[in-house]
Enzyme design. Structure first.
Site: not given
Length: 380
Positions: A266, A270, A279
């Site tokens: 990805r 998200h 992160y």
């Protein structure tokens, strides 16, 4: 290739690495097991797969921009996962039924879902985007992994009716830790349901890396349920198409379910409410960016003498038209009447729902009374 690469049925699973037919450098790899399943994909067909991926990337970019401009409440981007979605969706028949999560916009594109129908849920204007039977695709499932059960139940019904229709359930790596997905595996394997479980391992379940979801490749989870698992390069549209056709063929012949793990990434957040910089590193992003699913197809086509410059021009023009339709669709989506939130909640009227409807109507009336009183005060 070693004997351990095969399961008891002879199906090539390769659990510790993945099937790859087109490398990130755009080189075509030969594969005796998978090549026959894409023998019909000539340069023209490969160009059409590129077209699909480029257009849905533009749709995704445009929808993200619309959310940033306040036109959508939320949007879950798919950038980086185009090959996984297009390769699998183009392997389906029209009568197959799709059960997806909230990120499969490219699959919806392949099933003929309109621009407005893609957006209306994320604008908050409708409880669902389209009639599932118009496209043989259920509306996106927000509950993580629930669609795996729906796909299994539909597949079991199709088998009992004597058809060779198959279903496909899309979910992410995080969903493999959910009970719904594992229960679906059990039912599908026990009853030889004609369903393909398609896991897009995009490396991150929101901010949790896949290494915390599983110590083994996700495709190996199929072993415990008595079904084959195929691990495929999810950024290789040709390999994904081959793997999906293999799994669908098994399903149609009554051999039961297959788990496909498409190893992808990805590239975006998200959802548009997420900040992936918190992160993951720029180095990781650059590493996966170099494995871009669109670039490798263009490179492969160019190596055959295909006029890629003309293809890019044509696709860019078409993507621009689709993006314009997407923006125009925003203005055509009506705001629903507030009381329609109670429509279609239950099949039959009941006192519980009627009470809630009455309370909500009286709550809304308070605002009308307040506005009227405010107007009277201004008149004085």
């Amino acid at each position: 290739m070693t004997p351990s690469d095969r399961d008891a049925t002879g199906l090539l699973t390769r659990p510790d690495h993945f099937v790859q037919l087109v490398t990130p450098a755009g080189e075509r790899r030969t594969d005796a097991e998978f090549d026959p399943w894409v023998a019909d994909v000539d340069t023209a067909a490969l160009g059409r797969l590129y077209r699909d991926m480029a257009i849905v990337r533009r749709i995704d970019t445009e929808a993200t921009a619309l959310q940033r401009q306040g036109e959508l409440g939320l949007w879950p981007p798919l950038m980086g996962q185009e090959a996984a979605q297009i390769g699998s969706a183009r392997g389906l028949r029209d009568d197959d039924f799709v059960f997806s999560s909230y990120r499969e916009h490219a699959v919806a594109w392949c099933r003929g879902v309109s621009a407005a129908d893609l957006l209306r849920v994320w604008r908050g204007s409708a409880a669902s985007g389209w009639n599932p039977y118009d496209h043989n695709m259920a509306v996106p499932q927000i509950i993580i992994g629930a669609q795996a059960l729906h796909a299994t139940g539909y597949a079991m019904g199709a088998a009992w009716e004597g058809t060779d229709t198959a279903t496909i359930a899309y979910f992410g790596d995080g969903a493999t830790s959910e009970g719904d997905v594992n229960e679906a595996f059990i039912f599908a394997a026990s009853f030889d349901a004609p369903v393909v479980f398609f896991c897009q391992n995009n490396q991150w379940a929101i901010s949790e890396p896949v290494g915390l979801q599983s110590k083994q490749p996700l495709a190996r989870r199929a072993d415990g349920f008595g079904m084959p698992g195929i691990r495929v390069d999810g950024n290789d549209v040709l390999a994904v198409l081959a793997a999906t056709r293999i799994a669908l063929d098994r399903a149609r012949r009554g051999e039961g379910p297959t788990l496909i793990e498409a190893v992808t990434y990805r590239l975006g957040p998200h959802t548009t409410a997420d900040d992936p910089k918190r992160y993951r590193t720029e180095e990781e992003l650059a590493e996966w960016g170099a494995r871009d699913p669109l670039a490798r197809v263009l490179t492969l086509l160019a190596s055959t003498g295909f006029d890629t410059e003309a293809l890019e021009r044509e696709v860019a023009e078409e993507a621009g038209r689709v993006a314009a339709e997407l923006r125009a669709a925003i203005t055509t989506i009506p705001d629903p009447d507030a009381m329609t939130v109670f429509d279609h909640v239950y099949a039959e009227p009941n006192t519980h729902l009627a009470r809630q409807r009455d309370h909500y109507a009286r709550y809304l009336a308070m605002f009308d009374e307040g506005a009227a009183a405010s107007g009277e005060g201004a008149a004085r």
